[in-house]
Design a protein around this motif. Structure first.
Motif, mmCIF file in Angstrom:
data_model
loop_
_atom_site.group_PDB
_atom_site.id
_atom_site.type_symbol
_atom_site.label_atom_id
_atom_site.label_comp_id
_atom_site.label_asym_id
_atom_site.label_seq_id
_atom_site.Cartn_x
_atom_site.Cartn_y
_atom_site.Cartn_z
ATOM 1 N N GLY A 82 0.735 -1.075 -0.021
ATOM 2 C CA GLY A 82 -0.049 -0.009 0.033
ATOM 3 C C GLY A 82 0.897 1.231 -0.098
ATOM 4 N N GLY A 83 2.143 1.252 0.001
ATOM 5 C CA GLY A 83 2.886 2.433 0.139
ATOM 6 C C GLY A 83 3.614 2.883 -1.113
ATOM 7 N N GLY A 84 3.752 1.945 -2.233
ATOM 8 C CA GLY A 84 4.725 2.462 -3.179
ATOM 9 C C GLY A 84 4.187 2.343 -4.607
ATOM 10 N N GLY A 85 2.991 1.856 -4.662
ATOM 11 C CA GLY A 85 2.294 2.047 -6.107
ATOM 12 C C GLY A 85 2.736 0.863 -6.936
ATOM 13 N N GLY A 86 3.049 1.218 -8.567
ATOM 14 C CA GLY A 86 3.507 0.397 -9.408
ATOM 15 C C GLY A 86 2.289 -0.317 -10.192
ATOM 16 N N PHE A 87 1.233 -0.001 -9.863
ATOM 17 C CA PHE A 87 -0.052 -0.495 -10.667
ATOM 18 C C PHE A 87 -0.297 0.337 -11.895
ATOM 19 N N GLY A 88 -0.150 1.730 -11.856
ATOM 20 C CA GLY A 88 -0.981 2.683 -12.710
ATOM 21 C C GLY A 88 -0.385 2.263 -14.320
ATOM 22 N N TRP A 89 0.926 2.300 -14.661
ATOM 23 C CA TRP A 89 1.326 2.148 -15.967
ATOM 24 C C TRP A 89 1.009 0.746 -16.700
ATOM 25 N N PRO A 90 1.136 -0.360 -15.792
ATOM 26 C CA PRO A 90 0.427 -1.527 -16.483
ATOM 27 C C PRO A 90 -1.115 -1.455 -16.630
ATOM 28 N N MET A 91 -1.733 -0.929 -16.037
ATOM 29 C CA MET A 91 -3.203 -0.519 -16.153
ATOM 30 C C MET A 91 -3.502 0.378 -17.395
ATOM 31 N N VAL A 92 -2.698 1.249 -17.573
ATOM 32 C CA VAL A 92 -2.956 2.114 -18.789
ATOM 33 C C VAL A 92 -2.661 1.454 -19.826
ATOM 34 N N LEU A 93 -1.629 0.521 -19.978
ATOM 35 C CA LEU A 93 -1.261 -0.424 -20.950
ATOM 36 C C LEU A 93 -2.226 -1.338 -21.424
ATOM 37 N N SER A 94 -3.021 -1.898 -20.377
ATOM 38 C CA SER A 94 -3.910 -2.905 -20.745
ATOM 39 C C SER A 94 -5.189 -2.349 -21.015
ATOM 40 N N LEU A 95 -5.589 -1.014 -20.544
ATOM 41 C CA LEU A 95 -6.970 -0.549 -20.941
ATOM 42 C C LEU A 95 -7.245 0.108 -22.215
ATOM 43 N N ALA A 96 -5.944 0.549 -22.694
ATOM 44 C CA ALA A 96 -5.890 1.281 -23.995
ATOM 45 C C ALA A 96 -5.754 0.246 -25.156
ATOM 46 N N SER A 97 -6.177 0.577 -26.285
ATOM 47 C CA SER A 97 -5.961 -0.620 -27.406
ATOM 48 C C SER A 97 -4.326 -0.048 -27.890
ATOM 49 N N ARG A 98 -3.833 1.021 -27.669
ATOM 50 C CA ARG A 98 -2.345 1.223 -28.076
ATOM 51 C C ARG A 98 -1.813 2.415 -27.346
ATOM 52 N N VAL A 99 -0.647 2.393 -26.647
ATOM 53 C CA VAL A 99 -0.075 3.573 -26.109
ATOM 54 C C VAL A 99 1.219 3.764 -26.772
ATOM 55 N N GLU A 100 1.283 5.169 -26.733
ATOM 56 C CA GLU A 100 2.648 5.780 -27.375
ATOM 57 C C GLU A 100 3.251 6.730 -26.592
ATOM 58 N N VAL A 101 4.415 6.793 -26.405
ATOM 59 C CA VAL A 101 5.356 7.803 -25.771
ATOM 60 C C VAL A 101 6.276 8.215 -26.500
ATOM 61 N N GLN A 102 6.112 9.876 -26.621
ATOM 62 C CA GLN A 102 7.184 10.555 -27.539
ATOM 63 C C GLN A 102 7.816 11.689 -26.681
ATOM 64 N N PRO A 103 8.988 11.713 -27.063
ATOM 65 C CA PRO A 103 9.869 12.923 -26.323
ATOM 66 C C PRO A 103 9.352 14.190 -27.097
ATOM 67 N N THR A 104 9.441 15.276 -26.514
ATOM 68 C CA THR A 104 9.074 16.500 -27.124
ATOM 69 C C THR A 104 10.362 17.496 -26.674
ATOM 70 N N PRO A 105 10.567 18.644 -27.370
ATOM 71 C CA PRO A 105 11.408 19.468 -27.024
ATOM 72 C C PRO A 105 11.426 19.951 -25.441
ATOM 73 N N VAL A 106 10.437 20.033 -24.755
ATOM 74 C CA VAL A 106 10.083 20.372 -23.564
ATOM 75 C C VAL A 106 9.548 19.245 -22.484
ATOM 76 N N GLY A 107 9.649 18.041 -22.911
ATOM 77 C CA GLY A 107 9.294 16.824 -21.961
ATOM 78 C C GLY A 107 8.754 15.593 -22.892
ATOM 79 N N LYS A 108 7.568 15.434 -22.601
ATOM 80 C CA LYS A 108 6.996 13.888 -23.503
ATOM 81 C C LYS A 108 5.513 14.289 -23.524
ATOM 82 N N THR A 109 4.964 13.401 -24.602
ATOM 83 C CA THR A 109 3.531 13.200 -24.730
ATOM 84 C C THR A 109 3.396 11.630 -24.647
ATOM 85 N N VAL A 110 2.324 11.282 -23.618
ATOM 86 C CA VAL A 110 1.883 9.950 -23.552
ATOM 87 C C VAL A 110 0.420 9.972 -24.224
#
Length: 121
Positions: A82-110
């Motif tokens: 209950g203290g450290g997470g680790g559930f969110g990103w796998p959940m995002v990957l499983s709920l969407a049909s596709r997930v992309e992450v792209q760098p940008t000049p000022v950060g990133k886009t998920v």
């Protein structure tokens, strides 16, 4: 849609209105969970700004979150104590049909993408 909101609940509510109006075929629960995770991660793991965009075009819904951090999301071992997470990103990957992450000049886009399934005859 560009989000002026600074909290997950407002972003989630805004996403619900967008989905109802532009792509009612989408799984609203899945979209809201992804919006919640992406915004929570931006709030938790970046020191700067973030922006949420939702787009609906030709049977495709995309949820895009730009943020000021260049660090890409990483899957971590879930913390079942209950203290450290680790559930969110796998959940995002499983709920969407596709997930992309792209760098940008000022950060990133998920980008989480859902495609409308063809009508069955």
């Amino acid at each position: 849609m560009i989000s002026p909101y600074v909290d997950c609940a407002s972003a989630r509510d805004s996403a619900a209105r967008f989905v109802a109006q532009h792509c009612p075929w989408a799984d609203l629960d899945a979209v809201q969970l992804v919006v919640t995770e992406l915004t929570a991660n931006a709030l938790r793991h970046t020191d700067g700004w973030w922006r949420l965009r939702l787009r609906a075009e030709s049977g495709v819904l995309s949820v895009e979150l730009d943020d000021s951090s260049p660090a890409f999301p990483e899957a971590r071992t879930p913390d079942f104590t209950g203290g450290g997470g680790g559930f969110g990103w796998p959940m995002v990957l499983s709920l969407a049909s596709r997930v992309e992450v792209q760098p940008t000049p000022v950060g990133k886009t998920v980008r989480a993408i859902w495609s409308r399934e063809p009508e069955k005859a």
